[in-house]
Motif scaffolding. Structure first.
Motif, PDB file in Angstrom:
ATOM      1  N   MET A 113       0.818  -1.218   0.000  1.00 30.48           N
ATOM      2  CA  MET A 113       0.000   0.000   0.000  1.00 30.48           C
ATOM      3  C   MET A 113       0.854   1.271   0.000  1.00 30.48           C
ATOM      4  O   MET A 113       0.551   2.216  -0.727  1.00 30.48           O
ATOM      5  CB  MET A 113      -0.943   0.002   1.199  1.00 30.48           C
ATOM      6  N   ASP A 114       1.923   1.309   0.789  1.00 28.64           N
ATOM      7  CA  ASP A 114       2.737   2.518   0.830  1.00 28.64           C
ATOM      8  C   ASP A 114       3.482   2.743  -0.492  1.00 28.64           C
ATOM      9  O   ASP A 114       3.632   3.873  -0.944  1.00 28.64           O
ATOM     10  CB  ASP A 114       3.699   2.519   2.016  1.00 28.64           C
ATOM     11  N   VAL A 115       3.902   1.679  -1.143  1.00 32.50           N
ATOM     12  CA  VAL A 115       4.568   1.790  -2.444  1.00 32.50           C
ATOM     13  C   VAL A 115       3.564   2.266  -3.496  1.00 32.50           C
ATOM     14  O   VAL A 115       3.879   3.137  -4.314  1.00 32.50           O
ATOM     15  CB  VAL A 115       5.217   0.445  -2.854  1.00 32.50           C
ATOM     16  N   GLN A 116       2.349   1.717  -3.452  1.00 26.26           N
ATOM     17  CA  GLN A 116       1.295   2.173  -4.367  1.00 26.26           C
ATOM     18  C   GLN A 116       1.075   3.669  -4.210  1.00 26.26           C
ATOM     19  O   GLN A 116       0.981   4.398  -5.194  1.00 26.26           O
ATOM     20  CB  GLN A 116      -0.037   1.486  -4.046  1.00 26.26           C
ATOM     21  N   GLY A 117       0.969   4.101  -2.964  1.00 21.27           N
ATOM     22  CA  GLY A 117       0.717   5.515  -2.691  1.00 21.27           C
ATOM     23  C   GLY A 117       1.810   6.416  -3.240  1.00 21.27           C
ATOM     24  O   GLY A 117       1.532   7.462  -3.832  1.00 21.27           O
ATOM     25  N   ILE A 118       3.052   5.998  -3.061  1.00 20.92           N
ATOM     26  CA  ILE A 118       4.174   6.797  -3.555  1.00 20.92           C
ATOM     27  C   ILE A 118       4.130   6.880  -5.077  1.00 20.92           C
ATOM     28  O   ILE A 118       4.301   7.958  -5.655  1.00 20.92           O
ATOM     29  CB  ILE A 118       5.512   6.205  -3.056  1.00 20.92           C
ATOM     30  N   ILE A 119       3.884   5.769  -5.733  1.00 19.67           N
ATOM     31  CA  ILE A 119       3.822   5.765  -7.202  1.00 19.67           C
ATOM     32  C   ILE A 119       2.654   6.620  -7.688  1.00 19.67           C
ATOM     33  O   ILE A 119       2.791   7.397  -8.636  1.00 19.67           O
ATOM     34  CB  ILE A 119       3.733   4.323  -7.743  1.00 19.67           C
ATOM     35  N   LEU A 147      10.017   3.958  -4.198  1.00 20.27           N
ATOM     36  CA  LEU A 147       9.579   4.293  -5.560  1.00 20.27           C
ATOM     37  C   LEU A 147      10.309   3.429  -6.585  1.00 20.27           C
ATOM     38  O   LEU A 147       9.670   2.787  -7.425  1.00 20.27           O
ATOM     39  CB  LEU A 147       9.814   5.776  -5.851  1.00 20.27           C
ATOM     40  N   TYR A 148      11.615   3.400  -6.518  1.00 16.66           N
ATOM     41  CA  TYR A 148      12.380   2.669  -7.526  1.00 16.66           C
ATOM     42  C   TYR A 148      12.200   1.159  -7.387  1.00 16.66           C
ATOM     43  O   TYR A 148      12.125   0.457  -8.395  1.00 16.66           O
ATOM     44  CB  TYR A 148      13.851   3.073  -7.482  1.00 16.66           C
ATOM     45  N   ARG A 149      12.071   0.673  -6.160  1.00 15.60           N
ATOM     46  CA  ARG A 149      11.796  -0.754  -5.960  1.00 15.60           C
ATOM     47  C   ARG A 149      10.417  -1.098  -6.515  1.00 15.60           C
ATOM     48  O   ARG A 149      10.226  -2.108  -7.190  1.00 15.60           O
ATOM     49  CB  ARG A 149      11.868  -1.113  -4.477  1.00 15.60           C
ATOM     50  N   GLY A 150       9.442  -0.245  -6.247  1.00 15.80           N
ATOM     51  CA  GLY A 150       8.087  -0.464  -6.759  1.00 15.80           C
ATOM     52  C   GLY A 150       8.025  -0.432  -8.268  1.00 15.80           C
ATOM     53  O   GLY A 150       7.361  -1.257  -8.896  1.00 15.80           O
ATOM     54  N   LEU A 151       8.727   0.519  -8.877  1.00 13.67           N
ATOM     55  CA  LEU A 151       8.744   0.604 -10.337  1.00 13.67           C
ATOM     56  C   LEU A 151       9.416  -0.618 -10.950  1.00 13.67           C
ATOM     57  O   LEU A 151       8.976  -1.129 -11.983  1.00 13.67           O
ATOM     58  CB  LEU A 151       9.453   1.883 -10.792  1.00 13.67           C
ATOM     59  N   LYS A 152      10.470  -1.082 -10.310  1.00 14.62           N
ATOM     60  CA  LYS A 152      11.162  -2.278 -10.803  1.00 14.62           C
ATOM     61  C   LYS A 152      10.232  -3.499 -10.738  1.00 14.62           C
ATOM     62  O   LYS A 152      10.122  -4.260 -11.700  1.00 14.62           O
ATOM     63  CB  LYS A 152      12.425  -2.529  -9.977  1.00 14.62           C
ATOM     64  N   LEU A 153       9.536  -3.654  -9.601  1.00 15.75           N
ATOM     65  CA  LEU A 153       8.586  -4.766  -9.461  1.00 15.75           C
ATOM     66  C   LEU A 153       7.451  -4.652 -10.473  1.00 15.75           C
ATOM     67  O   LEU A 153       7.032  -5.648 -11.072  1.00 15.75           O
ATOM     68  CB  LEU A 153       8.008  -4.805  -8.047  1.00 15.75           C
ATOM     69  N   LEU A 154       6.961  -3.451 -10.661  1.00 10.45           N
ATOM     70  CA  LEU A 154       5.889  -3.206 -11.619  1.00 10.45           C
ATOM     71  C   LEU A 154       6.331  -3.605 -13.025  1.00 10.45           C
ATOM     72  O   LEU A 154       5.607  -4.307 -13.739  1.00 10.45           O
ATOM     73  CB  LEU A 154       5.507  -1.729 -11.566  1.00 10.45           C
ATOM     74  N   LYS A 155       7.520  -3.199 -13.400  1.00 12.79           N
ATOM     75  CA  LYS A 155       8.053  -3.531 -14.720  1.00 12.79           C
ATOM     76  C   LYS A 155       8.206  -5.048 -14.880  1.00 12.79           C
ATOM     77  O   LYS A 155       7.799  -5.617 -15.895  1.00 12.79           O
ATOM     78  CB  LYS A 155       9.402  -2.847 -14.926  1.00 12.79           C
ATOM     79  N   GLU A 156       8.774  -5.691 -13.854  1.00 10.42           N
ATOM     80  CA  GLU A 156       8.963  -7.141 -13.915  1.00 10.42           C
ATOM     81  C   GLU A 156       7.627  -7.873 -14.017  1.00 10.42           C
ATOM     82  O   GLU A 156       7.481  -8.808 -14.802  1.00 10.42           O
ATOM     83  CB  GLU A 156       9.727  -7.627 -12.679  1.00 10.42           C
ATOM     84  N   ASN A 157       6.657  -7.446 -13.230  1.00  9.30           N
ATOM     85  CA  ASN A 157       5.346  -8.096 -13.228  1.00  9.30           C
ATOM     86  C   ASN A 157       4.621  -7.910 -14.564  1.00  9.30           C
ATOM     87  O   ASN A 157       3.963  -8.827 -15.051  1.00  9.30           O
ATOM     88  CB  ASN A 157       4.481  -7.587 -12.085  1.00  9.30           C
ATOM     89  N   ILE A 158       4.746  -6.741 -15.146  1.00 10.38           N
ATOM     90  CA  ILE A 158       4.101  -6.488 -16.442  1.00 10.38           C
ATOM     91  C   ILE A 158       4.772  -7.307 -17.531  1.00 10.38           C
ATOM     92  O   ILE A 158       4.095  -7.897 -18.380  1.00 10.38           O
ATOM     93  CB  ILE A 158       4.104  -4.979 -16.771  1.00 10.38           C
ATOM     94  N   GLN A 159       6.097  -7.366 -17.500  1.00  8.83           N
ATOM     95  CA  GLN A 159       6.809  -8.178 -18.493  1.00  8.83           C
ATOM     96  C   GLN A 159       6.461  -9.652 -18.333  1.00  8.83           C
ATOM     97  O   GLN A 159       6.275 -10.354 -19.317  1.00  8.83           O
ATOM     98  CB  GLN A 159       8.322  -7.969 -18.372  1.00  8.83           C
ATOM     99  N   GLU A 160       6.344 -10.102 -17.095  1.00 12.82           N
ATOM    100  CA  GLU A 160       5.975 -11.494 -16.821  1.00 12.82           C
ATOM    101  C   GLU A 160       4.555 -11.780 -17.330  1.00 12.82           C
ATOM    102  O   GLU A 160       4.300 -12.817 -17.930  1.00 12.82           O
ATOM    103  CB  GLU A 160       6.070 -11.780 -15.327  1.00 12.82           C
ATOM    104  N   ALA A 161       3.663 -10.833 -17.115  1.00 11.71           N
ATOM    105  CA  ALA A 161       2.279 -10.995 -17.593  1.00 11.71           C
ATOM    106  C   ALA A 161       2.230 -11.040 -19.116  1.00 11.71           C
ATOM    107  O   ALA A 161       1.460 -11.799 -19.701  1.00 11.71           O
ATOM    108  CB  ALA A 161       1.400  -9.866 -17.060  1.00 11.71           C
TER     109      ALA A 161
END
Length: 166
Positions: A113-119, A147-161
């Protein structure tokens, strides 16, 4: 001086009410909950307007109140236990002007939730990292890290999807 800050606060709230609703809706995903959060935040801000130190702090101060109200509302909603007698199906509500982002929106919801909020504050509300730090109460370096950890996870998850779709 306090009267001038109070008037500026009212002006700020009136000018940005759509943005506040959008932020609240991005947290709550329900029209009524978002409206409740905004209303409650406005009431609390007007009641506590004497705590504003200067005009430059109005934005971050109000967003902090708003986000806290959203999180409080989510906690209350999660505590409600529905019984079979109370549950009723409602039609899915889609807010005009708030388009569901598909993959990105779904993947963003999987983050803490806190990472979502920051993004959301950084990219949807176009706030600086310093402002986000002030709103969330996190140290500036913590905001950057999340922020950067969240963006990295977001990118990885989207690429995986995307791999699953191909």
């Amino acid at each position: 001086m306090k009267q001038i800050l109070y008037e500026r606060l009212i002006q700020y709230i009136l000018e940005n009410q759509d943005r506040f609703y959008r932020v609240a809706y991005s947290y709550t995903k329900h029209q009524e909950d978002a409206l409740d959060a905004v209303q409650s935040a406005v009431c609390k801000a007007l009641e506590a307007h004497k705590n504003i130190k200067n005009e430059d702090a109005i934005k971050t101060w109000f967003y902090r109140i708003l986000i806290n109200e959203c999180l409080t509302g989510l906690k209350k909603r999660n505590k409600v236990i529905l019984t079979a007698d109370v549950v009723e199906q409602k039609a899915v509500y889609y807010e005009e002007g708030y388009e569901q982002g598909g993959d990105i929106e779904q993947e963003l919801e999987k983050l803490e939730m806190d990472v979502q909020g920051i993004i959301k504050l950084r990219f949807f509300e176009e706030m600086s990292l310093k402002e986000i730090s002030s709103i969330t109460g996190f140290n500036l370096n913590t905001v950057k890290t999340k922020l950067y950890r969240g963006l990295k996870l977001l990118k990885e998850n989207i690429q995986e999807a995307d791999l699953w779709v191909d």
